[in-house]
Write an enzyme that holds these catalytic residues in place. Structure first.
Site, PDB file in Angstrom:
ATOM      1  N   ASP A   4       0.867  -1.163   0.000  1.00  0.00           N
ATOM      2  CA  ASP A   4       0.000   0.000   0.000  1.00  0.00           C
ATOM      3  C   ASP A   4       0.915   1.228   0.000  1.00  0.00           C
ATOM      4  OD1 ASP A   4      -1.543   2.171   0.740  1.00  0.00           O
ATOM      5  OD2 ASP A   4      -2.730   1.059   2.198  1.00  0.00           O
ATOM      6  N   ARG A   7       0.062   4.377   2.162  1.00  0.00           N
ATOM      7  CA  ARG A   7       0.407   4.159   3.569  1.00  0.00           C
ATOM      8  C   ARG A   7       1.909   4.283   3.798  1.00  0.00           C
ATOM      9  NH1 ARG A   7       3.099  -0.130   5.139  1.00  0.00           N
ATOM     10  NH2 ARG A   7       2.895  -1.058   7.208  1.00  0.00           N
ATOM     11  N   GLY A  31       4.860  -3.317  16.599  1.00  0.00           N
ATOM     12  CA  GLY A  31       4.257  -4.127  15.523  1.00  0.00           C
ATOM     13  C   GLY A  31       5.001  -3.885  14.230  1.00  0.00           C
ATOM     14  N   ASP A  53       7.693  -7.197  17.276  1.00  0.00           N
ATOM     15  CA  ASP A  53       6.486  -7.803  16.701  1.00  0.00           C
ATOM     16  C   ASP A  53       6.283  -9.175  17.318  1.00  0.00           C
ATOM     17  OD1 ASP A  53       4.923  -7.071  13.689  1.00  0.00           O
ATOM     18  OD2 ASP A  53       4.405  -8.853  14.867  1.00  0.00           O
ATOM     19  N   GLU A  82       3.933  -5.911  25.432  1.00  0.00           N
ATOM     20  CA  GLU A  82       3.687  -5.916  26.875  1.00  0.00           C
ATOM     21  C   GLU A  82       4.686  -6.817  27.601  1.00  0.00           C
ATOM     22  OE1 GLU A  82       1.471  -6.420  24.507  1.00  0.00           O
ATOM     23  OE2 GLU A  82      -0.076  -4.886  24.707  1.00  0.00           O
ATOM     24  N   GLU A 105      -9.405  -4.853  14.881  1.00  0.00           N
ATOM     25  CA  GLU A 105      -8.078  -5.461  15.012  1.00  0.00           C
ATOM     26  C   GLU A 105      -6.984  -4.395  15.113  1.00  0.00           C
ATOM     27  OE1 GLU A 105      -7.427  -8.548  12.082  1.00  0.00           O
ATOM     28  OE2 GLU A 105      -8.589  -9.926  13.310  1.00  0.00           O
TER      29      GLU A 105
END
Lengths: 341, 341
Positions: A4, A7, A31, A53, A82, A105
């Protein structure tokens, strides 16, 4: 998603726009996927980039970093944000966390966690702001091919198929591309998210009222949702207390031409980079998310459509979003209940 | 699928072409869906049509029949063809039973069952013949966007992603549309199916050797599978012992022009209706099924590619098809194993 271009180029432009800030600093990529944003940050002069990730794609990302001779700068960590242990606090958090319809999501809660746990005071978050929009739409072609088709199929009246056709075509939210011509009003800002200020417990649920005035007459076929994100590197300021990125424009200001809602100029800082998934912008893989209604309602120009929308995590599956949309037009109230799976 | 005009119009044309035979006769529609083929048969003069479908769509089909005032003629039965009780033997069996790649989720065994249980001697089956084809293909654009893309992503060498990209893009059979320009040779007939003669126990497995001579040089990216069906109402004759519908054409006969395999004239009965899903024909919802290979092999013009293909029901799930493809080119043998899920 890396394919993309809209983006990826928006992120790249934002990173290089902030290279004065990023130079010799520490970055956390939440991520990281293939690691492309981390590598852009390394190119922009970061002293260290932690690319995190939970997916196994991070193993490939580590190879990509190595191939490009950046192993000294970019440290790839496989694990949930986390849970991973990072050696130091960071100056910059970068993340491409947005899901379909912004919240589906979405990884925003991971970004918020990373901010609270790892971001130094005065550090920046890219993107810094996100906004979810809602607008009524008309889509005669889509309705004709999905529904009206059955009224006369090779000369046969198949209208008995209509209830099933409506259910199959429109029961669930549709991720698809519409154009500015389909949009019947200025969009309503549903949810401005300030990444510097947001707290996790308000996500991913959302409950918002809206009131829209149509700018054109026609059959109302549903409501579109889309979002944009801004890359304001500036740390929290008074501007963060303002919601939304659209100028408040009355419908009589002449911007509505020939049934098309022209691109609205944002009340924005000069050169501020915005990644928009709006129907009038270059298409992205997010497209738009459409909540179609089963039966079109004829609306007039300047007609008020009001109601509320609630999105909440499904109990059936935490990944799913329950959507409850109410809309009032022509003096009657309607409800659409759906689940984004 | 009813929206696939090529499919529906071929069936309609075949039904009306056989209206002399259908008039005042009894028809069985195996897997009737919305009932459209049954209604066409009623329009063509059938005395009675039994429309059978195991899916609940048959309930809608019954409503469609009623709306069109055909309840006296078309009897909709909800149930598996192997279980429903029909009041009489039939003169005509009609069915749209073909799956992707002909055999994937095909209902041919139900048609064969219906033939053996319900078709009168001298009755006809529409379609009467089906043929599965295989041809090597080149698809530089598809390979570039799926694989070569990773070699240089916004200036970053991401070739570490190549193994994963190949697996994600090409591990499973791809249902997609190619054009005649992608096809590197005349197709090989893999499986001619004569609906009057076939027995159930040979389906849906298939094992066939092939030998192809390329008509163009270029990178071999995989193999395409497609099919056609013929509507020869005639009952079994000596012609049913011939296999395939394509003329045997040598590559030197001049039909291969500018790298494109032109449409081959079929050795066919005048006005015989053929529904083809070949790359050079109007697109259908079946498209073509492509077995991509991970690494292209350069082949020369007039080069021989030979091997074998085996398709068999998966033990994991009877709906799935295991595919084992062997191909030899440039003096080396290769194997592609895949599952159509």
């Amino acid at each position: 998603m890396i394919k993309d271009r809209v983006r990826t180029e928006a992120y790249r432009a934002a990173i290089f726009q902030h290279s004065d800030f990023i130079k010799d600093k520490v970055v956390l990529d939440v991520g990281c996927g293939t690691g492309i944003l981390s590598i852009f940050c390394a190119f922009a002069g970061a002293r260290k980039v932690y690319a995190v990730d939970a997916s196994e794609i991070a193993i490939q990302a580590r190879e990509v970093v190595k191939t490009n001779g950046l192993s000294e700068t970019v440290v790839v960590l496989v694990g949930r944000i986390e849970e991973v242990q990072i050696e130091e606090e960071v100056d910059v958090i970068i993340s491409e966390w947005m899901g379909y319809m912004l919240l589906y999501e979405s990884m925003l809660s991971s970004v918020i966690f990373a901010r609270d746990r790892w971001l130094k005071p005065g550090g920046i978050i890219l993107p810094s702001h996100a906004t979810l929009y809602l607008a009524p739409i008309t889509n005669v072609e889509r309705y004709a091919e999905s529904i009206d088709f059955w009224r006369d199929v090779y000369g046969i009246d198949m209208s008995a198929m209509l209830p099933l056709a409506k259910q199959c075509s429109f029961e669930e939210p549709c991720v698809e591309s519409i154009t500015a011509e389909n949009v019947m009003s200025w969009p309503e800002t549903l949810r401005p998210i300030r990444c510097y200020a947001n707290t996790v417990d308000r996500l991913p649920s959302l409950s918002s009222c809206y009131r829209i005035f149509t700018g054109m007459a026609g059959p109302l076929h549903g409501f579109a949702l889309w979002f944009d994100v801004k890359f304001s590197g500036a740390t929290p300021s008074s501007s963060d207390t303002q919601s939304g990125t659209w100028l408040e424009s009355s419908l009589s200001n002449g911007s509505h031409v020939n049934g098309m809602f022209q691109k609205v100029k944002h009340a924005r800082i000069a050169d501020e980079i915005i990644l928009s998934t709006a129907p009038e912008e270059a298409p992205t893989h997010w497209q738009q998310t459409i909540l179609y209604i089963y039966d079109p309602r004829d609306v007039k120009q300047d007609e008020q459509i009001s109601g509320s929308i609630t999105m909440s995590q499904s109990r059936e599956n935490p990944r799913f979003l329950n959507i409850h949309l109410e809309y009032k037009c022509g003096g009657r109230c309607y409800v659409k209940e759906t689940v984004m799976r």
